[in-house]
Write an enzyme that holds these catalytic residues in place. Structure first.
Site, PDB file in Angstrom:
ATOM      1  N   LYS A  51       0.840  -1.201   0.000  1.00 37.09           N
ATOM      2  CA  LYS A  51       0.000   0.000   0.000  1.00 37.09           C
ATOM      3  C   LYS A  51       0.879   1.258   0.000  1.00 37.09           C
ATOM      4  CE  LYS A  51      -0.614  -1.069   4.907  1.00 37.09           C
ATOM      5  NZ  LYS A  51      -0.185   0.071   5.720  1.00 37.09           N
TER       6      LYS A  51
ATOM      7  N   ARG B  86      -9.978  -0.420  14.923  1.00 34.26           N
ATOM      8  CA  ARG B  86      -9.772   0.352  13.709  1.00 34.26           C
ATOM      9  C   ARG B  86     -10.738  -0.183  12.657  1.00 34.26           C
ATOM     10  NH1 ARG B  86      -3.713   0.756  11.279  1.00 34.26           N
ATOM     11  NH2 ARG B  86      -4.392  -1.300  10.584  1.00 34.26           N
TER      12      ARG B  86
ATOM     13  N   TYR C 159      17.002  29.775   8.192  1.00 28.93           N
ATOM     14  CA  TYR C 159      15.859  30.527   8.701  1.00 28.93           C
ATOM     15  C   TYR C 159      15.893  30.613  10.221  1.00 28.93           C
ATOM     16  CZ  TYR C 159      13.450  30.512   4.181  1.00 28.93           C
ATOM     17  OH  TYR C 159      13.090  30.721   2.875  1.00 28.93           O
TER      18      TYR C 159
ATOM     19  N   MET D  49      12.877  24.420   2.453  1.00 27.93           N
ATOM     20  CA  MET D  49      12.016  23.641   1.572  1.00 27.93           C
ATOM     21  C   MET D  49      12.815  22.793   0.584  1.00 27.93           C
ATOM     22  SD  MET D  49       8.912  24.962  -0.871  1.00 27.93           S
ATOM     23  CE  MET D  49       8.060  25.754   0.488  1.00 27.93           C
TER      24      MET D  49
END
Lengths: 372, 372
Positions: free
Chosen positions: A45, A140, A264, A312
């Protein structure tokens, strides 16, 4: 992007993701040895945990003899059918009204999670195989304890349904000592015993490492195939190996004066005159800011620390010192792979191995090492 | 996957990512108003922050009059050239030996980060335009202070180079009071003044909100175009709006007895008999485990909490109570969008808005709302 455009690019203009299909096949074989009395399906998956279902599933089917695959939803299953026309494909999300013909047309096996889904398959499944999923404690998907009791007390709903597998899923398989494991095992033993002759399956990767009691007829490895350790308190089996490498490129090397901030927010300040390299991988590639000031990359035979915030599209490392004196722009550097394993990266970042693995993004130049 | 296979799937078998191109165009127009005296480029690196460069860039070019785009690397630039044949495309990573012809062939503009790159473009750039990038304090890419001083003192290297833009990048634009902003502003003012007649650019989205002093001739919005707030201490401008929605589907609704655990590790235990819904989105879709037990989704007109750990392909929410009594399997639910904004999701998870945005993955059924 058109294929001809992609192939005309210089390979060193992007970071590279190399996926080692022989290593995935070897890990599958190692799982078969760990669970010697059981068959082993493959969890593919989420695009085979990010590694590429189009390449991974055929390699496992043709080269390792893996016949059973599990995916999350119908879209993944239809794609997988295209890549492995002869495999058994189970769909974990279950069966929904209006989807039955997609399952029968593509010979997909729904994992039936509720009485309603069972009724749908009975009515429209054309006698084709399905799996029954019992929830034994994770709360679940799957038949609840009440629904399970009702089903087992009134066996008639099971007539005319072709059940190929009964299964459940462990909630705490990563934690060997957790008492819920044994509770789920006992509950599933009782349930599966009421389906004589039908294969039973309980163990994900973590469950495989809990030992033979948990293996039943089929195990369902995912993380182990891709080189991760599913256990918090057991070592990774010796014959499970990393299956992919992310190699970045150094975009720029710069001297930074004492006290200057890098990145940053200036979250790292040079303790002395330092040499910094900027690498072309950032959080948009899946290398998240949890690695800010704690990540390690591997360069010139040693580990090298991430400094400052991950951007990024890039990050900074500290290459001060004689061990890195020959490092220069254009050099390749390992972000994840043989040296910075999933387990190690997870320890450094507190991100789960599963998230690091499935977080690998599409911007990489992707290379597959073929099986032969 | 072959196109015909994809279109033959029922839309409700996957979660859906809807991208509102008119909203992106509107946000671009709002930025133009915020920086009324400057031109506005668009940052579309990392596949337009995950929103799809093939759709976003043409919408901005044709519908909003955006003429300048920035991408991270050459591969992104070549792809963008395919989608917008007439745009100006800047490549932030810079220029590397052997890549020059790719830039000139595709009419791409390298962002020149060092004296070496400048020499390369001078020799092989065929007089085509480039940008010069000066590092004024983030210590990432661009000419260092020493290199900048050398360049400005010996202006001869600039002859025969076609400079279309001089630029720098702010390190702390998210934090209005940070003194580094003014330092970088002053440094960049001096540098840009030595390039009379050449457009100058300093501000990313955060810089745009710092006010007109920071706007120079061109601003470079990214996050603002996609509806995020780039400031830690300023409100999101009123005319910036969310541009995408992630809608999941409820796979199963279940009753959970008091004290029972939900999900891996049983990290949430029902305080009383509870009603739980399982949603078909997990960390492999970019909804990470930082949302465990703290995330909020939006359903039936109100927020609803994530309970337990987020799984790879699904998560659980608590829908106990009369407000959710009509909720059932197959219902749609908002994970991110108009109600659960990037800013809100970031507050709940401590993940940056940038990471939430660029973390949006490929498994969704993707729908684009066209501009017209």
């Amino acid at each position: 992007m058109p294929r001809e455009t992609m192939t005309s690019l210089p390979v060193d203009c992007q970071a590279t993701l190399t996926i080692d299909l022989p290593a995935i096949v070897d890990n599958y074989r190692a799982v078969r040895k760990l669970a010697a009395n059981a068959d082993a399906a493959a969890m593919v998956k989420a695009d085979a945990y990010g590694m590429g279902i189009a390449e991974v599933a055929p390699a496992l089917f043709h080269e390792a003899g893996c016949a059973n695959f599990f995916v999350a939803n119908l879209a993944e299953a239809v794609e997988l059918r295209h890549h492995t026309p002869d495999a058994c494909i189970y769909v974990l999300n279950g069966l929904f009204a209006g989807h039955e013909a997609y399952f029968t047309d593509h010979k997909l096996r729904p994992v039936i999670n509720s009485p309603e889904q069972l009724a749908l398959w009975k009515a429209n499944g054309q006698g084709l195989p399905c799996a029954l999923h019992f929830d034994t404690g994770i709360n679940r998907l799957g038949f609840s304890p009440d629904e399970t009791a009702q089903l087992l007390n009134h066996a008639s709903p099971l007539k005319e349904v072709n059940i190929a597998l009964v299964m459940s899923h462990l909630a705490c398989a990563d934690d060997k000592g957790n008492s819920l494991n044994k509770q789920q095992l006992e509950t599933f033993r009782k349930i599966s015993a009421t389906f004589p002759g039908i294969p039973a399956s309980l163990a994900n990767s973590g469950g495989i490492l809990l030992g033979p009691d948990y293996h039943f007829d089929m195990v369902r490895p995912g993380l182990l195939l891709f080189g991760g350790n599913p256990s918090l308190n057991a070592p990774l089996p010796a014959d499970i190996h990393p299956v992919f490498t992310i190699s970045g490129r150094i975009l720029q090397v710069r001297e930074v004066r004492e006290g200057m901030g890098v990145g940053y927010g200036s979250t790292w300040n040079a303790p002395h005159r330092s040499r910094i390299a900027i690498v072309n991988v950032g959080y948009a590639d899946g290398y998240l800011q949890v690695f800010n000031n704690v990540g390690h990359l591997y360069l010139a035979g040693r580990e090298v620390p991430v400094v400052g915030r991950v951007s990024m599209d890039m990050l900074a490392i500290d290459i001060t010192g004689p061990g890195f004196s020959t490092v220069s722009e254009g050099d390749e550097i390992e972000l994840l792979g043989q040296h910075i394993t999933l387990e190690k990266a997870s320890e450094l970042s507190n991100l789960s191995q599963y998230e690091i693995l499935t977080g690998v993004r599409e911007r990489y130049h992707r290379v597959y090492i073929p099986v032969k």
